[in-house]
Design an enzyme around this catalytic site. Structure first.
Site, PDB file in Angstrom:
ATOM      1  CB  SER A 147      -0.865   0.157   1.128  1.00  0.00           C
ATOM      2  OG  SER A 147      -1.626   1.163   1.046  1.00  0.00           O
ATOM      3  CG  ASP A 223      -7.274  -3.310  -2.255  1.00  0.00           C
ATOM      4  OD1 ASP A 223      -7.754  -2.671  -1.918  1.00  0.00           O
ATOM      5  OD2 ASP A 223      -6.061  -3.393  -2.114  1.00  0.00           O
ATOM      6  CG  HIS A 256      -5.902  -2.986   1.231  1.00  0.00           C
ATOM      7  ND1 HIS A 256      -4.743  -1.963  -0.270  1.00  0.00           N
ATOM      8  CD2 HIS A 256      -5.015  -1.926   2.306  1.00  0.00           C
ATOM      9  CE1 HIS A 256      -4.368  -0.848   0.212  1.00  0.00           C
ATOM     10  NE2 HIS A 256      -4.172  -1.244   1.166  1.00  0.00           N
TER      11      HIS A 256
END
Length: 278
Positions: A147, A223, A256
């Site tokens: 991320s 995600d 995620h």
């Protein structure tokens, strides 16, 4: 550099340690996870630096990813630093996406952030100088992250040709200048000049890359941040236009979380091992 080992646990034949050290670059004490595989008993091992995402500390990766098993198989040292400077005198902000836990791996130029938020210099220079001074570590290094940390890994590799043998990312923020997370952080840390932001944007950097280091990116198609913050299609288009080698793997059903990372971290460590041990 003043260091103190604050955790020491046997793990897959090696040791999962956590250190606290004084960072002169950041002007505060920092914690960093270091996994030493059993192969360090035979000689120096290459190093994989892992950069975590928003809200994380060094603990997220070392406790959730399951990476030590694969690092032990391949003889790789794992180094997982915190994601921002810490301390009572370090500037902070409301919300999870700015301030402590959200360093974005840039060198801030604006007050009140500039005095401490220099995560780029910390990751590229200060941290490796400390890690690689140890005779157990070689100067063969790779970088990866998730991320915000995926953004950090990709931009740092692109900005430092020849420094890393390989780079990979999970769910990276590939175009921070074009998405809310990046725009909020960059406006605060870097100011209003959007041209200056481009120096910290993977999509922008890939257009002028001086090294064709292959990029490996895994992204879950479930995600929750895919469309609003991550936009991997922008990276795919920029890489195609620049002729830059990119492997982008869309993973059906994955989100995620660290469940996603744990599912494919073995693939990533094998990817890095192939480059580091070549």
């Amino acid at each position: 550099m003043t260091t103190e080992r604050i955790e020491h646990r046997a793990c897959f034949g090696g040791w999962q340690d956590v250190y606290r050290h004084r960072s002169e670059v950041l002007g505060c004490d920092m914690t960093v996870g270091v996994y030493l595989p059993p192969q360090v008993e035979q000689g120096p091992c290459p190093v994989l630096y892992w950069l975590s995402g928003l809200t994380c500390t060094e603990q997220n990766f070392i406790t959730k990813a399951g990476a030590q098993r694969y690092a032990a198989e391949h003889g790789i040292i794992l180094v997982a630093p915190d994601t921002s400077p810490r301390g009572e005198d370090v500037a902070d902000a409301e919300g999870y996406d700015l301030g402590k836990g959200a360093g974005f791996y840039v060198n801030a130029t604006q007050a009140p952030w500039a005095s401490h938020y220099r995560m780029y210099d910390y990751i590229v220079d200060e941290l490796p100088t400390w890690v690689e001074a140890d005779p157990m570590a070689s100067d063969r290094r790779a970088i990866s992250g998730h991320s915000m940390g995926g953004h950090g890994a990709l931009t740092i590799a692109l900005k430092n040709p020849g420094r890393y043998r390989s780079v990979s990312a999970f769910s990276p923020i590939v175009a921070p200048t074009q998405v809310p997370w990046g725009q909020k952080a960059f406006a605060a840390y870097l100011g209003d000049d959007r041209e200056a932001w481009k120096a910290w944007d993977t999509v922008e950097l890939i257009r002028q890359a001086r090294e064709q280091l292959p990029l490996l990116v895994d992204q879950g198609d479930a995600d929750e941040f895919l469309q609003g913050q991550l936009k991997p299609e922008l990276l795919q288009a920029a890489a195609a236009e620049a002729g830059h080698p990119l492997t982008l793997r869309m993973r059906p059903g994955y989100d995620h979380s660290y469940y996603f990372i744990a599912s494919f971290i073995g693939d990533h460590i094998a990817h890095h091992a192939a480059a580091l041990n070549a």
